[in-house]
Design a protein around this motif. Structure first.
Motif, PDB file in Angstrom:
ATOM      1  N   LYS A 159      25.510  33.010  20.572  1.00 59.22           N
ATOM      2  CA  LYS A 159      24.891  31.825  19.981  1.00 59.22           C
ATOM      3  C   LYS A 159      25.070  31.980  18.469  1.00 59.22           C
ATOM      4  O   LYS A 159      24.139  32.286  17.712  1.00 59.22           O
ATOM      5  CB  LYS A 159      23.410  31.728  20.396  1.00 59.22           C
ATOM      6  CG  LYS A 159      22.830  30.351  20.152  1.00 59.22           C
ATOM      7  CD  LYS A 159      21.519  30.168  20.885  1.00 59.22           C
ATOM      8  CE  LYS A 159      20.729  28.995  20.350  1.00 59.22           C
ATOM      9  NZ  LYS A 159      21.377  27.687  20.514  1.00 59.22           N
ATOM     10  N   TYR A 164      28.603  26.154  16.047  1.00 60.78           N
ATOM     11  CA  TYR A 164      27.935  24.848  16.004  1.00 60.78           C
ATOM     12  C   TYR A 164      28.611  23.857  15.069  1.00 60.78           C
ATOM     13  O   TYR A 164      28.251  22.680  15.057  1.00 60.78           O
ATOM     14  CB  TYR A 164      26.450  25.017  15.645  1.00 60.78           C
ATOM     15  CG  TYR A 164      25.698  25.506  16.857  1.00 60.78           C
ATOM     16  CD1 TYR A 164      25.144  24.601  17.756  1.00 60.78           C
ATOM     17  CD2 TYR A 164      25.651  26.854  17.165  1.00 60.78           C
ATOM     18  CE1 TYR A 164      24.526  25.038  18.906  1.00 60.78           C
ATOM     19  CE2 TYR A 164      25.025  27.307  18.313  1.00 60.78           C
ATOM     20  CZ  TYR A 164      24.467  26.385  19.185  1.00 60.78           C
ATOM     21  OH  TYR A 164      23.861  26.815  20.341  1.00 60.78           O
ATOM     22  N   THR A 195      26.286  19.185  23.015  1.00 60.06           N
ATOM     23  CA  THR A 195      26.344  19.911  21.740  1.00 60.06           C
ATOM     24  C   THR A 195      25.230  20.948  21.595  1.00 60.06           C
ATOM     25  O   THR A 195      25.308  21.816  20.731  1.00 60.06           O
ATOM     26  CB  THR A 195      26.285  18.944  20.542  1.00 60.06           C
ATOM     27  OG1 THR A 195      25.032  18.231  20.593  1.00 60.06           O
ATOM     28  CG2 THR A 195      27.429  17.937  20.586  1.00 60.06           C
ATOM     29  N   GLY A 196      24.192  20.832  22.449  1.00 60.06           N
ATOM     30  CA  GLY A 196      23.126  21.830  22.390  1.00 60.06           C
ATOM     31  C   GLY A 196      22.416  21.952  23.715  1.00 60.06           C
ATOM     32  O   GLY A 196      21.226  22.269  23.771  1.00 60.06           O
ATOM     33  N   ALA A 197      23.136  21.690  24.790  1.00 57.90           N
ATOM     34  CA  ALA A 197      22.507  21.706  26.124  1.00 57.90           C
ATOM     35  C   ALA A 197      23.590  21.795  27.190  1.00 57.90           C
ATOM     36  O   ALA A 197      24.722  21.360  26.978  1.00 57.90           O
ATOM     37  CB  ALA A 197      21.681  20.435  26.340  1.00 57.90           C
ATOM     38  N   GLY A 218      23.160  28.848  29.497  1.00 60.45           N
ATOM     39  CA  GLY A 218      21.817  28.647  28.947  1.00 60.45           C
ATOM     40  C   GLY A 218      20.713  29.227  29.813  1.00 60.45           C
ATOM     41  O   GLY A 218      20.819  29.286  31.047  1.00 60.45           O
ATOM     42  N   ILE A 219      19.663  29.644  29.137  1.00 58.85           N
ATOM     43  CA  ILE A 219      18.499  30.170  29.843  1.00 58.85           C
ATOM     44  C   ILE A 219      17.862  29.048  30.668  1.00 58.85           C
ATOM     45  O   ILE A 219      17.401  29.273  31.790  1.00 58.85           O
ATOM     46  CB  ILE A 219      17.522  30.799  28.813  1.00 58.85           C
ATOM     47  CG1 ILE A 219      18.186  32.068  28.236  1.00 58.85           C
ATOM     48  CG2 ILE A 219      16.160  31.100  29.432  1.00 58.85           C
ATOM     49  CD1 ILE A 219      17.509  32.667  27.035  1.00 58.85           C
ATOM     50  N   CYS A 254      20.244  19.998  30.081  1.00 53.74           N
ATOM     51  CA  CYS A 254      19.097  20.892  29.991  1.00 53.74           C
ATOM     52  C   CYS A 254      19.338  21.958  28.944  1.00 53.74           C
ATOM     53  O   CYS A 254      20.455  22.446  28.766  1.00 53.74           O
ATOM     54  CB  CYS A 254      18.781  21.509  31.348  1.00 53.74           C
ATOM     55  SG  CYS A 254      19.988  22.680  31.914  1.00 53.74           S
ATOM     56  N   THR A 256      16.702  24.522  25.931  1.00 50.91           N
ATOM     57  CA  THR A 256      15.353  24.782  25.415  1.00 50.91           C
ATOM     58  C   THR A 256      14.815  23.565  24.684  1.00 50.91           C
ATOM     59  O   THR A 256      13.668  23.177  24.877  1.00 50.91           O
ATOM     60  CB  THR A 256      15.393  25.997  24.471  1.00 50.91           C
ATOM     61  OG1 THR A 256      15.816  27.121  25.232  1.00 50.91           O
ATOM     62  CG2 THR A 256      14.045  26.258  23.851  1.00 50.91           C
TER      63      THR A 256
END
Ligand code: PMP
Length: 291
Positions: A159, A164, A195-197, A218-219, A254, A256
């Motif tokens: 990460k 990004y 872009t973030g999921a 992803g967690i 999905c 965080t």
């Protein structure tokens, strides 16, 4: 919309082992992390004062740094205690938690073997969207031009702040066209993630999601797979090409930040959020507060 800039807020930030006043958590302009992208971060959420999967995030944080050839000088336990201390001192129980680590200023060239590694942890209020009816209408997503890089060209499982760069450009383009986010394909043209999921699709009672072989596993993605399993919903992790999107009934992203967010459109493809999205949205909302 006027948002209080992030450097002008109140509270404490954990910086290199100490809680410092928000305004004092600064770094010098000549920092390796800023110039050469030697920075990794986490994005976590606390619900009622308890971080969901705090240990997993701390472990990924350390792994992200290792993939960029530096070591975070704190253990998982140290990081967990530091995150809890920031939350406690700032006195807000439902927050986003942002740990970040970067190489400092001792060396300012590509190589920075001896640059000190700094770590900071900040928290801020970021309410999750409680209006389920509104969420179930779904968000609209564009298809990005940039692709997720080949694992042979970048540390794709880190990460890393630098990864990004293409997400910000893709999301800006999407937002200018009125979309909420952008779906990125991978270097081979397969569906990858937003872009973030991460992304899931549904049809005939089964969930389908791309194999996380060139982007963050992803967690939240792992949690959704586990929650689906508990309900007996099969999850197929497989290669998905964009033209297959026409065959799915449902879609959600999905992460965080996004939690479980149903999707109504991706480019020319249409979805109707229904039972699978609702089940995962409800189960995830329950799981993050089950403590
Ligand atoms: N992919 C990207 C690019 C992300 O930024 C995130 C958010 N960290 C995710 C996937 C989802 O990861 P997680 O569920 O661990 O938040």
């Amino acid at each position: 919309m006027s948002v209080l800039p992030f450097d002008k807020r109140d509270g404490v930030i954990w910086l290199d082992g100490k809680l410092v006043p928000w305004a004092d958590a600064t770094l010098h302009v000549l920092s390796h992390g800023l110039h050469y992208g030697s920075a990794v971060f986490e994005g976590e959420r606390a619900y009622d004062g308890v971080i969901f999967k705090s240990a997993e995030h701390a472990a990924r944080f350390r792994t992200s740094a290792e993939l960029l050839d530096f070591e975070i000088p704190y253990s998982v336990e140290d990081l967990m205690a530091a995150k809890d201390a920031v939350i406690r001192h700032n006195g807000i129980k439902d927050v986003y938690v942002r740990p970040i680590a970067w190489r400092g200023s001792e060396m300012m060239a590509v190589a920075a073997q001896n640059a000190t590694v700094h770590v900071a942890i900040a928290t801020w209020e970021w309410p999750s969207m409680f209006d389920v009816a509104q969420k179930m209408r779904g968000i609209r997503i564009d298809i990005a031009e940039f692709r997720r890089p080949d694992p042979q060209t970048a540390p794709v499982y880190s990460k890393a702040a630098g990864l990004y760069m293409i997400c910000t450009v893709s999301k800006h383009k999407a937002e200018r066209k009125g979309y909420a986010d952008a779906l990125m394909l991978d270097w081979q043209g397969r569906v990858a993630e937003c872009t973030g999921a991460n992304v899931f699709f549904g049809k005939d009672g089964t969930l389908h999601t791309p194999i996380a072989d060139c982007f963050l596993n992803g967690i939240t993605r792992k949690t959704v797979i586990e929650l689906a399993g508990r309900r007996g919903i099969p999850v197929a992790e497989r290669r998905i090409m964009p033209d297959e999107l026409a065959s799915f009934d449902e879609c959600f992203i999905c992460g965080t930040g996004a939690e479980v967010t149903p999707v109504s459109e991706i480019g020319p493809y249409r979805f109707t959020p229904a039972d699978l999205s609702r089940a995962m949205l409800d189960d995830y909302a329950a799981a993050v507060r089950a403590h």
